[in-house]
Write a protein that holds these residues in place. Sequence first.
Motif, short mmCIF file in Angstrom:
data_model
loop_
_atom_site.label_atom_id
_atom_site.label_comp_id
_atom_site.label_asym_id
_atom_site.label_seq_id
_atom_site.Cartn_x
_atom_site.Cartn_y
_atom_site.Cartn_z
N PRO A 164 0.81 -1.23 0.00
CA PRO A 164 0.00 0.00 0.00
C PRO A 164 0.83 1.27 0.00
N LEU A 165 2.10 1.17 0.42
CA LEU A 165 2.95 2.37 0.47
C LEU A 165 3.93 2.42 -0.69
N VAL B 221 1.17 5.47 -4.23
CA VAL B 221 0.81 6.59 -3.34
C VAL B 221 0.79 7.89 -4.12
N ARG C 45 3.46 11.43 3.08
CA ARG C 45 4.31 10.23 2.99
C ARG C 45 4.99 9.94 4.33
N LEU D 272 2.46 8.39 6.59
CA LEU D 272 2.24 6.99 6.23
C LEU D 272 3.40 6.10 6.67
N LEU E 164 -4.77 0.97 1.76
CA LEU E 164 -4.23 2.33 1.91
C LEU E 164 -5.10 3.24 2.79
N ARG F 195 -4.22 2.60 6.34
CA ARG F 195 -2.85 3.04 6.63
C ARG F 195 -2.81 4.56 6.80
#
Length: 1001
Positions: free
Chosen positions: A804-805, A810, A850, A853, A913, A916
């Motif tokens: 997901p990252l 992203v 970012r 996250l 995501l 997260r």
Amino acid sequence: MRESLVRWIGDADVLRHLDLFRLSQASTEAMEVRYRADDYFLALVGELFDRMRDGYADSGDWARLGNALAFFGERSTDHLHNVGVSPSDAAFFAAVAFYIGGYPASAYLVLRELSTVQDSATESQLACLDFLARSRTVRSQVVRKLIEALRSGHRELIEQAARDARDAAQAALVEGPNEWIPTRVLQQLLDRFIDTNIRAVLPDGYSHFWNDLVSSLLGRTPPIWEFFPSQTSAIRSGLLSSSESFSLQMPTGAGKTALCETLLYAHIRRYEGDTAVLLVPYRSLASELRSSLVRRLNAMGISTRCVYGGTVPTGDEVQGLDDTRAIIATPEALSGLLSAGGGFLRRISLVICDEGHILDSGERGVGLELLLARMRSRENAQVRFVFVSAIVPNIEEINAWLGGTPETVVSSDYRPALADFALLRASGSGVSSKVALDLHPHEAAPPRYTIERFLTFENFQFTNPATRRRNTYGFSRLKTRAVAAARKALPLGAAAVFAANKRGDQGAVGLASELLAQLDHELDLPTPIAFADVQKVALAAEYLEDEYGADWVGTKLLKSGAVIHHGDIPQETREVIEDLIRQEAIRFVICTNTLAEGVNLPIRTLVLYSVQRREKVGPPHDLLIRDIKNLVGRVGRAGVTTKGLVICVNEQQWPLVEQVARQALGEPVEGALRRLLEKLRRDLAIQNVVLLNSLLEQTPALQTLVDGIDATLIDLAAEEIGEAELARIAVHLADQTFAARQVDAASKLLLQSVFELRARRIAGISGAGRLTWVRETGARARMLDSVEFGLLPLRTGWDDVSDPLEPEFVATILTWAWGQRDLQDAVSVAYRIARADVNSIRASFFDAVRLWLSGSRFKEIAERGGQTMDDTLGVHAKVISFVLQTIVEQGIALLAKFVESQGRDVSPAVMQLPNRLRFGVPTAQAQVLAAAGVRHRRAAVELGDALTEAGIGADDLMTVFSSALHLLDASSESWTTRLGALVTAHTKDDIVRITDGSRSR
């Protein structure tokens, strides 16, 4: 009450403040109380017994009498004890006055520290003390029988105890005062208890129906044996036995939460299979109730959960919904559940709307009104509404809208702890400068009294360590006086300084800087750290320094023994701060209106620095009288203090505060929807444009209205309903709003037109076969086009994302989200830049997201972004954790539907995501821990990393929890070094609680 006694009580109150403020000034009249303390005490006790005999009913005067007697029970009044007044006797008589007047929490409070009882104490004396002090270790046979009678529901045992007390009091008349006084008091207490105990107030209260609730109430600290008068009034008006809608107007602190708990219990036990909802306006309040009310209801066998996350419910939030009987939720979270929960809406038969004045609060008010209208529009089922607020003067009007009658409006002015008002008044110049404290400035003398030298030139003198000369810290500024006044009040108990703004020199941050500046000099004022629990403060300060850095004002403040509390501070940190205040480990608070948002904190003194809110441009705006009233209602908490003190700093703003002191009703609630509708009508007339769906969807100010209407129509619209029928239903729904009851015919027609336009838009979505998508995801209907034509084409496939990252993924999501106007508007406000310049900080904002996250601390996010910590917290609170989170979770939920309709797959990583982003964690294991209730993000991140390194997957929840607990136990010192003692201890508690709860299910 005799006029002379009223004057003595006022004089004694002045002396008490002078003692606590360490001042020597006193008038000859006030000093008479000190010289004739024995006469004063005897007069008070005589008044007490006169009232007991005559049945005096004024609760406010009972409270004043109790506070006057409590003065003699305080350990600081040794000069009174020298004349032979026993502190224990004074505390006992004060407790009696409080209890008979309807203030049982104050009775408990004044006797809480009276732990020693003479060995020769009689059964009547023991019974009185155990009864009033709610003793855990009960020494009296009488009180043991009373508790057992309450627990088992045996009314005759309570009535027999009262008869025995009357007989004993009669017999004691011939034995003497030492025997007669306790027996007579016990008779009075039990005569009252027959009518006020919890069983007597509950409908059919002695039946087994109430056993679980009564057992829960008796098991609390302190135990609850009876309801407050405000609660009793509501219950005896039919709140628990009627099926009609009710509205309750109860002051803050008058027991709304316990009353709501009782109502939830009664409704759920009476209507098997139904669900009840308690709507709370703020996540902070929902979080507080999660650890109190939710736990208690679950312990009583009522499946209860708390939901206050995003607008798209997670799988965990939807899972088990069929078995859930009570929901505590914010309006936004409930709206998402209604859309995604299948038949959940049809099971809801009770909606309690707490802090209902939120109807007037901008977008949140529009959303709440439309949500309530949505509930009202249900066919074939009648939802019962209970509307609760402390500050709505036109509550009858709202009650009628929700289906109530004039008989189902219950108003009470009872407060378990009264508040005094005071005003700072400056005079003189130079060495003659002084600030007086006018007590009760809105009343005549007595009780009005002026402490002339409350703050003086001498209070602000200090020795310059470099020159060793005496200097004076300037105290002409209002914020200097506000902070100094709060410091002066610290001996009374916890003191809070309120600012209407968060940032800026005149906001909460400016006040915090002022306190730190004062503490840099040795002024003749009490210091917050002297009243703090240094050990607990050190543990919490270590946590703040680790997360926010040593230079953040909040960290510096805590190390000095004070805290700052406002809406930009993350929820986990606010909970740490609130725990310190509740535990009385901290006494000094600097806050904004978060103090008034339902969170129960034991504030003894509230210093109102400003009751005007400042904007970037233009003059300041006065706070509403009802908002000031709500704020003031937080002062003086039941079981914590017997009275509160409110100090207004600015003489120019006293007229606003004076209206609250005089119990003015305040402004009526009109509803944010009505104001929005009237603005739309004016704008359409000025611009001479035709109202279209495109205009509605593209106007940011109208998006909350659009989303609320759509959510309701989507729920009402079955696939087979045609456009014309849906439009008819929409017009009917418009008529269910509170706004429709108030506006003129033209505005009502416009409201109906807006609803009809949205009905035709929803009908179009239904015709395209996408209505179910929106219903199942809980997403906004207006986002369909943006997802289909904006997000979907950004990748050729959505099944190849493994993490997901993943940076490219992203970046794709953030690029799409940036195109949403509401995100750019939020960024503009948070970064405090012009809307036209918003693209200049796009890269900086993306970097902050970012870092969030990745699990970075806030101090790292601030440093990397070149921002102050307060600016970083503002961006997180206003944008990342709300606007961006909502856009991403709804966009991805709809994206999955589009992709699946094309016969393709969306990878699980894509779907992960949103969570997260919600929790700010980089691993699936950390997400599991955070979602389950590990309160500290840092702990979830670090444990998640450790579990990943150990090869522990995220699929088996119990394995994740047990493995995390094993890691903590196996390397306790290492984790304490890594996370800090406070976070480590909290995390162990959280995981044990989660594990035990999972096993019990």
